[in-house]
Scaffold this motif. Structure first.
Motif, short mmCIF file in Angstrom:
data_model
loop_
_atom_site.label_atom_id
_atom_site.label_comp_id
_atom_site.label_asym_id
_atom_site.label_seq_id
_atom_site.Cartn_x
_atom_site.Cartn_y
_atom_site.Cartn_z
N SER A 131 -16.74 0.83 -12.26
CA SER A 131 -17.12 0.97 -10.86
C SER A 131 -17.55 -0.39 -10.28
CB SER A 131 -18.29 1.96 -10.84
OG SER A 131 -18.57 2.34 -9.57
N VAL A 145 0.84 -1.21 0.00
CA VAL A 145 0.00 0.00 0.00
C VAL A 145 0.87 1.26 0.00
CG1 VAL A 145 -0.43 0.15 2.51
CG2 VAL A 145 -2.07 1.09 0.92
N SER A 187 -25.02 18.50 -5.22
CA SER A 187 -24.21 17.64 -6.10
C SER A 187 -22.86 18.26 -6.49
CB SER A 187 -25.00 17.30 -7.36
OG SER A 187 -25.33 18.48 -8.03
N ARG A 188 -22.67 19.57 -6.22
CA ARG A 188 -21.39 20.20 -6.59
C ARG A 188 -20.75 20.85 -5.35
NH1 ARG A 188 -22.13 17.25 -9.99
NH2 ARG A 188 -22.61 17.56 -12.19
N GLY A 224 -12.95 2.17 0.91
CA GLY A 224 -14.36 1.77 0.90
C GLY A 224 -14.52 0.44 1.60
N ASP A 268 -12.60 4.06 -8.26
CA ASP A 268 -12.84 2.98 -9.25
C ASP A 268 -11.51 2.51 -9.85
OD1 ASP A 268 -15.52 3.27 -8.81
OD2 ASP A 268 -15.93 4.41 -10.64
N PHE A 274 -3.77 10.84 -0.47
CA PHE A 274 -5.16 11.09 -0.84
C PHE A 274 -5.91 11.43 0.44
CE2 PHE A 274 -9.41 9.11 -1.71
CZ PHE A 274 -9.72 9.70 -2.92
N PHE A 285 -16.42 15.35 -5.85
CA PHE A 285 -16.98 14.04 -5.48
C PHE A 285 -16.86 13.07 -6.66
CE2 PHE A 285 -20.35 10.91 -4.63
CZ PHE A 285 -19.90 10.47 -3.39
N LYS A 286 -17.15 13.57 -7.85
CA LYS A 286 -17.00 12.71 -9.05
C LYS A 286 -15.54 12.26 -9.20
CE LYS A 286 -20.76 14.14 -12.07
NZ LYS A 286 -21.67 13.06 -11.89
N LEU A 328 -3.29 6.08 -5.95
CA LEU A 328 -4.55 6.62 -5.42
C LEU A 328 -4.50 8.15 -5.36
CD1 LEU A 328 -7.31 6.10 -3.86
CD2 LEU A 328 -5.95 6.22 -1.78
N VAL A 350 -22.34 -0.69 -3.76
CA VAL A 350 -22.06 -0.20 -5.12
C VAL A 350 -22.45 -1.29 -6.13
CG1 VAL A 350 -20.17 0.39 -6.72
CG2 VAL A 350 -20.23 1.41 -4.43
N SER A 354 -17.45 6.34 5.32
CA SER A 354 -18.22 5.78 4.20
C SER A 354 -19.04 6.87 3.52
CB SER A 354 -19.16 4.67 4.71
OG SER A 354 -18.40 3.57 5.14
N ARG A 385 -26.25 -1.63 -6.38
CA ARG A 385 -26.86 -0.51 -7.13
C ARG A 385 -26.75 -0.75 -8.63
NH1 ARG A 385 -24.92 5.18 -4.36
NH2 ARG A 385 -26.18 5.08 -2.49
N1 CAA Z 1 -17.91 7.71 -11.04
C1 CAA Z 1 -18.34 8.96 -11.39
N2 CAA Z 1 -19.36 9.59 -10.74
C2 CAA Z 1 -19.96 8.93 -9.73
C3 CAA Z 1 -19.55 7.64 -9.31
C4 CAA Z 1 -18.49 7.04 -10.02
N3 CAA Z 1 -18.05 5.81 -9.68
N4 CAA Z 1 -20.33 7.26 -8.27
C5 CAA Z 1 -21.20 8.25 -8.04
N5 CAA Z 1 -20.95 9.27 -8.92
C6 CAA Z 1 -21.70 10.54 -9.04
C7 CAA Z 1 -23.18 10.24 -9.27
O1 CAA Z 1 -23.44 10.10 -10.65
C8 CAA Z 1 -23.84 11.47 -8.69
O2 CAA Z 1 -23.72 12.52 -9.63
P1 CAA Z 1 -24.91 13.64 -9.80
O3 CAA Z 1 -24.99 14.35 -8.47
O4 CAA Z 1 -24.42 14.50 -10.90
O5 CAA Z 1 -26.15 12.86 -10.09
C9 CAA Z 1 -22.95 11.83 -7.50
O6 CAA Z 1 -21.67 11.23 -7.78
C10 CAA Z 1 -23.47 11.28 -6.21
O7 CAA Z 1 -23.63 9.87 -6.34
P2 CAA Z 1 -24.39 8.98 -5.28
O8 CAA Z 1 -25.74 9.59 -4.99
O9 CAA Z 1 -24.33 7.57 -5.73
O10 CAA Z 1 -23.50 9.18 -3.97
P3 CAA Z 1 -23.67 8.57 -2.57
O11 CAA Z 1 -23.48 9.63 -1.56
O12 CAA Z 1 -24.92 7.76 -2.46
O13 CAA Z 1 -22.37 7.60 -2.55
C11 CAA Z 1 -21.06 5.84 -1.64
C12 CAA Z 1 -22.35 6.64 -1.65
C13 CAA Z 1 -20.98 4.95 -2.87
C14 CAA Z 1 -21.18 5.01 -0.40
C15 CAA Z 1 -19.79 6.76 -1.63
O14 CAA Z 1 -19.94 7.74 -0.63
C16 CAA Z 1 -18.54 5.95 -1.33
O15 CAA Z 1 -17.94 5.36 -2.24
N6 CAA Z 1 -18.09 5.91 -0.05
C17 CAA Z 1 -16.86 5.24 0.33
C18 CAA Z 1 -15.75 6.22 0.41
C19 CAA Z 1 -14.41 5.55 0.39
O16 CAA Z 1 -14.17 4.60 -0.34
N7 CAA Z 1 -13.47 6.06 1.19
C20 CAA Z 1 -12.17 5.55 1.21
C21 CAA Z 1 -11.21 6.63 1.53
S1 CAA Z 1 -9.67 6.44 0.76
C22 CAA Z 1 -8.77 5.35 1.68
O17 CAA Z 1 -9.25 4.61 2.47
C23 CAA Z 1 -7.37 5.34 1.25
C24 CAA Z 1 -6.39 4.75 2.12
O18 CAA Z 1 -6.28 5.01 3.30
C25 CAA Z 1 -5.41 3.84 1.51
#
Ligand code: CAA
Length: 420
Positions: A318, A87, A179-180, A369, A242, A124, A234-235, A94, A377, A133, A380
């Motif tokens: 995704s 990692v 959303s933004r 995640g 992904d 990151f 967020f995008k 990442l 995910v 989450s 969905r």
């Molecule tokens: N690609 C592009 N856009 C995306 C997307 C994707 N994979 N997933 C969602 N979006 C967009 C949606 O299209 C939506 O766009 P609009 O507003 O324009 O419609 C917007 O993002 C919001 O999407 P959702 O409503 O699906 O968002 P949500 O709040 O329901 O998401 C979730 C929920 C999937 C749980 C998300 O919050 C998530 O992935 N959470 C986990 C976070 C995570 O993985 N954290 C890890 C931190 S990093 C880490 O751990 C690193 C380390 O230490 C090594």
């Protein structure tokens, strides 16, 4: 449609180099850095000199442009020796993906060549104390002030924090928008007001620092806003995850293979009841299951990575990234647990290397995640895909239309009339 898994010559070469570095600089020092909870600078230097940080950087910016599949192969080899070092390497991808996937041309030209050369490390910064989450629920703010953003707040669990030179920091730039709301901004180490405060004392992956990063009125030029347009954060975060999740999945699969290798060697050496324990069928069954599951994880990870390389960002990327991360990390935890079992009482002791594999594995089900988020995910996507399968509905009767056919009706009547 699944993509063919094709290993380029370059990916094979990079994986071979990673294996050599793992054998020479990572495995022999793994216990030392785990105990001391220190970063393995020597191995990181070897990785940089061998050009492995170029793996995930596009060719136009000084990288090899070798893609996510090659990144997975390299990470797998390093993690096989030490999951923590896996990692320590992969987190640079990442931290770089927001720039690679969302940055402007100028930003890519400025930052990526330094990352590719291994001169600058990246982190990151997404998670916060109260937003894990729920990645939209951030509270770190970035407020515009002339040509600058002023960043305030705290980030939690920044992997590589302190070691990294660049930080992709996700901040709230428009609290009123749904959303933004969020933007990603690059903050450089040494910027006044930016500090690493708490260095976490961890159960596993102890050779890589995980820290709290604090932002006290940190001023950064607006030019550091990734993509140059606010509200895309967020995008960018989701697209980044992904692309990066196959890297965690590869770390998991490398760690599982590393644990299996050790358990296999030990089972052939350790004698009980007058014979090596590998001759006992219950141990054989465990080893066989560990090998099956690790191999299944490997091909799922390769397939997800090949799909992402072939198709680019999107819903399919995704879904397969989440599948690979979820499955491979569940396998790593199970295989590491079984490996400890094969080592028996010695497996529980830190004198032996297998306890570390067990401790290192758990985080794989949590970071980038949780596996609950991965399943959410995947589900969905499946629910959305159900629309394309609507034609199969004609084979599934509506419950309200269920009636007895003549044969069943006669049977019911006959049973009803049978005296008891
Ligand atoms: N690609 C592009 N856009 C995306 C997307 C994707 N994979 N997933 C969602 N979006 C967009 C949606 O299209 C939506 O766009 P609009 O507003 O324009 O419609 C917007 O993002 C919001 O999407 P959702 O409503 O699906 O968002 P949500 O709040 O329901 O998401 C979730 C929920 C999937 C749980 C998300 O919050 C998530 O992935 N959470 C986990 C976070 C995570 O993985 N954290 C890890 C931190 S990093 C880490 O751990 C690193 C380390 O230490 C090594």
């Amino acid at each position: 449609m699944p993509h063919d898994i094709v290993f380029s010559e370059q990916a094979n070469e990079l994986a071979d180099i990673a294996r050599e570095i793992a054998d020479k600089h990572v495995r022999p020092l793994a216990a030392k850095y785990d105990k001391a909870q220190e970063y393995n600078h020597e191995a990181a230097k070897a990785v940089a000199e061998a050009g492995l940080f170029k793996t995930f950087v596009p060719k136009e910016y000084g990288g090899h442009g070798a893609g996510v599949l090659a990144l997975a192969r390299v990470t797998e080899e390093l993690a096989r020796a030490d999951s923590g070092f896996g990692v320590a390497f992969a987190v640079n991808a990442l931290g770089s993906f927001p720039i690679i996937l969302g940055g402007t041309e100028e930003q890519k030209q400025e930052w990526l060549p330094q990352i590719a050369r291994g001169e600058k490390f990246v982190a990151f910064c997404l998670s916060e104390k109260f937003a894990g989450s729920d990645a939209q629920g951030l509270s770190v703010t970035a407020v515009e002030d002339g040509d600058e953003y002023v960043i305030c707040g705290e980030k939690k669990w920044t992997t590589n924090g302190g070691v990294a030179d660049f930080y992709s920091v996700f901040c709230v730039t428009d609290p009123t928008s749904k959303s933004r709301r969020i933007s990603a901004i690059v903050v450089e180490k040494g910027t006044p007001g930016f500090e690493v405060k708490k260095v976490e004392d961890k159960m596993g992956i102890r050779c890589v620092p995980v820290v709290e990063t604090h932002f006290d009125n940190v001023r950064v030029p607006k030019a550091n806003l990734i993509g140059g347009r606010p509200g895309m954060g967020f995008k960018h975060a989701m697209m980044t995850l992904d692309y990066a999740r196959p890297g965690v999945a590869a770390q998991a699969m490398g760690a599982a293979q590393g644990a299996l290798d050790l358990a296999n060697v030990y089972a052939n050496r350790r004698k009980q009841f007058g014979a090596p324990i590998s001759s006992h069928q219950m141990v054989q069954q465990m080893l066989a299951d560990m090998a099956i599951e690790t191999t299944a994880a490997r091909w799922l990870v390769y397939s997800a990575a090949a799909q992402i390389d072939g198709q680019g960002p999107g819903p399919e990327a995704s879904k397969v990234a989440a599948m690979a991360k979820c499955y491979a990390s569940d396998v790593a935890v199970k295989v590491a647990t079984d490996a400890v079992q094969v080592f028996g009482g010695y497996g529980f002791m830190e004198d032996y290397p297998i306890a570390k594999f067990f401790r290192d594995a758990k985080i794989l089900q949590i970071y980038e995640g949780t596996n609950q988020v991965q399943r959410l995910v995947i589900a969905r996507h499946l629910i959305r895909e159900a629309a394309d399968l609507a034609h199969l509905g004609e084979y599934i009767p509506e419950e309200s239309q269920l009636t007895y056919g003549p044969a069943e009706e006669a049977e019911v009547v006959a049973n009803h009339n049978t005296p008891t």
